[in-house]
Design a protein around this motif. Structure first.
Motif, PDB file in Angstrom:
ATOM      1  N   THR A 164     -27.001   9.264  -3.892  1.00  0.00           N
ATOM      2  CA  THR A 164     -25.667   9.834  -3.778  1.00  0.00           C
ATOM      3  C   THR A 164     -25.441  10.396  -2.383  1.00  0.00           C
ATOM      4  O   THR A 164     -26.365  10.788  -1.686  1.00  0.00           O
ATOM      5  CB  THR A 164     -25.448  10.959  -4.810  1.00  0.00           C
ATOM      6  N   GLY A 180      -9.193  12.452  -3.655  1.00  0.00           N
ATOM      7  CA  GLY A 180      -8.970  11.123  -4.188  1.00  0.00           C
ATOM      8  C   GLY A 180      -9.842  10.880  -5.399  1.00  0.00           C
ATOM      9  O   GLY A 180     -10.621  11.736  -5.816  1.00  0.00           O
ATOM     10  N   PRO A 181      -9.770   9.685  -5.984  1.00  0.00           N
ATOM     11  CA  PRO A 181     -10.589   9.370  -7.154  1.00  0.00           C
ATOM     12  C   PRO A 181     -12.074   9.374  -6.814  1.00  0.00           C
ATOM     13  O   PRO A 181     -12.468   9.008  -5.706  1.00  0.00           O
ATOM     14  CB  PRO A 181     -10.119   7.958  -7.539  1.00  0.00           C
ATOM     15  N   HIS A 182     -12.862   9.779  -7.776  1.00  0.00           N
ATOM     16  CA  HIS A 182     -14.313   9.764  -7.583  1.00  0.00           C
ATOM     17  C   HIS A 182     -14.823   8.329  -7.535  1.00  0.00           C
ATOM     18  O   HIS A 182     -14.397   7.477  -8.306  1.00  0.00           O
ATOM     19  CB  HIS A 182     -15.004  10.502  -8.726  1.00  0.00           C
ATOM     20  N   THR A 183     -15.760   8.087  -6.620  1.00  0.00           N
ATOM     21  CA  THR A 183     -16.408   6.787  -6.496  1.00  0.00           C
ATOM     22  C   THR A 183     -17.874   6.939  -6.860  1.00  0.00           C
ATOM     23  O   THR A 183     -18.545   7.872  -6.409  1.00  0.00           O
ATOM     24  CB  THR A 183     -16.299   6.254  -5.056  1.00  0.00           C
ATOM     25  N   GLU A 184     -18.388   6.049  -7.676  1.00  0.00           N
ATOM     26  CA  GLU A 184     -19.783   6.118  -8.108  1.00  0.00           C
ATOM     27  C   GLU A 184     -20.717   6.193  -6.911  1.00  0.00           C
ATOM     28  O   GLU A 184     -20.572   5.451  -5.948  1.00  0.00           O
ATOM     29  CB  GLU A 184     -20.128   4.890  -8.961  1.00  0.00           C
ATOM     30  N   VAL A 207     -21.019   8.778  -4.921  1.00  0.00           N
ATOM     31  CA  VAL A 207     -20.511   9.716  -3.915  1.00  0.00           C
ATOM     32  C   VAL A 207     -20.152  11.027  -4.605  1.00  0.00           C
ATOM     33  O   VAL A 207     -19.400  11.033  -5.576  1.00  0.00           O
ATOM     34  CB  VAL A 207     -19.277   9.146  -3.183  1.00  0.00           C
ATOM     35  N   ARG A 208     -20.675  12.132  -4.104  1.00  0.00           N
ATOM     36  CA  ARG A 208     -20.387  13.423  -4.726  1.00  0.00           C
ATOM     37  C   ARG A 208     -19.139  14.058  -4.108  1.00  0.00           C
ATOM     38  O   ARG A 208     -19.171  15.126  -3.495  1.00  0.00           O
ATOM     39  CB  ARG A 208     -21.603  14.350  -4.618  1.00  0.00           C
ATOM     40  N   ARG A 209     -18.059  13.363  -4.297  1.00  0.00           N
ATOM     41  CA  ARG A 209     -16.744  13.807  -3.846  1.00  0.00           C
ATOM     42  C   ARG A 209     -15.714  13.218  -4.802  1.00  0.00           C
ATOM     43  O   ARG A 209     -16.012  12.326  -5.586  1.00  0.00           O
ATOM     44  CB  ARG A 209     -16.440  13.333  -2.423  1.00  0.00           C
ATOM     45  N   GLY A 210     -14.495  13.703  -4.684  1.00  0.00           N
ATOM     46  CA  GLY A 210     -13.416  13.132  -5.481  1.00  0.00           C
ATOM     47  C   GLY A 210     -13.364  13.703  -6.887  1.00  0.00           C
ATOM     48  O   GLY A 210     -14.163  14.557  -7.277  1.00  0.00           O
ATOM     49  N   ALA A 220     -13.021  12.916 -11.101  1.00  0.00           N
ATOM     50  CA  ALA A 220     -13.210  11.953 -12.170  1.00  0.00           C
ATOM     51  C   ALA A 220     -11.913  11.770 -12.948  1.00  0.00           C
ATOM     52  O   ALA A 220     -11.166  12.723 -13.163  1.00  0.00           O
ATOM     53  CB  ALA A 220     -14.321  12.430 -13.105  1.00  0.00           C
TER      54      ALA A 220
END
Length: 234
Positions: free
Chosen positions: A160, A199-203, A205-208, A210
């Motif tokens: 991640t 923005g939307p969470h991306t697998e 990446v610990r941001r965005g 869900a």
């Protein structure tokens, strides 16, 4: 002004609410605990869900009239990127059917913070109350991690990226923006990080944020569950 408030104790929250008088312009739901050993309140609630969500829910709904009286109040729900580790466990929020997991419990409570903002924004728009949630980032200077013996691999799975590490002032910046800045006037029901809407969470990446944390049906369902569990008339 100072007053005692224990978010895990419904009687303490009720006393605080009953003692409030006058309009309330800003409410920041900032208190929280993380990854605690399995603990239940006298009412049988899992401690992280009770403290991080149910206590804040009872506080905010109890102060709704004061917020509405302000005319343009703001409510800020401090969540966490940890919400991406799991949704609200509607069928077993207190881990009575499955083994307790401190990180799933924390994730649930932080997802609940966002869902509260989504539903409160919709319900309270007519009162001029803006409600938003945020990720403050990882702030080592606080005592939030006092229950940790070492950085947990489960919290940052291998591979991640994107963890937002900040000092206390930096971590408070997004809360301050949502609480008082004219830049977000009229913005409600959103989730922010680094002083901008996430923005939307991306697998991986610990941001965005869900998708389940912004889902209106989940938000409605949680509101109804929280009303029952707290015994509030929300």
């Amino acid at each position: 002004r100072g007053a005692a408030l224990d978010l895990a104790d419904p009687a303490s929250v009720a006393a605080f609410v009953s003692g409030w008088s006058g309009p309330l312009h800003i409410l920041v739901n900032n208190a929280g605990i993380m990854a605690t050993p399995e603990t239940r309140t006298p009412e049988g609630r899992e401690l992280q869900f009770a403290t991080n969500h149910l206590g804040h829910f009872a506080l905010a709904t109890g102060l709704h009239e004061a917020l509405a009286a302000a005319g343009n109040a703001r409510v800020v729900a401090v969540s966490s990127v940890g919400h991406i580790n799991g949704p609200v466990r509607f069928e077993d929020p207190d881990f009575t059917r499955e083994p307790y997991d401190p990180w799933l419990a924390y994730a649930q409570s932080k997802t609940a913070n966002i869902l509260f903002a989504v539903e409160a924004a919709a319900r309270w728009a007519k009162d001029g109350i803006a409600v938003n949630a945020l990720n403050p980032g990882r702030i080592a200077e606080t005592s939030l991690g006092r229950h940790l013996q070492a950085p947990p691999a489960s919290f940052d799975p291998a591979g991640t990226t994107g963890v937002s590490v900040k000092d206390t002032a930096q971590g408070a910046a997004t809360s301050a923006l949502l609480a008082g800045s004219p830049l977000v006037e009229g913005v409600t029901g959103r989730y922010f990080e680094d002083c901008e809407e996430a923005g939307p969470h991306t697998e991986g990446v610990r941001r965005g944020v869900a998708a389940y944390a912004l889902d209106r049906e989940n938000a409605r369902r949680l509101w109804e569950l929280s009303t029952r569990l707290t015994g509030t008339d929300a």
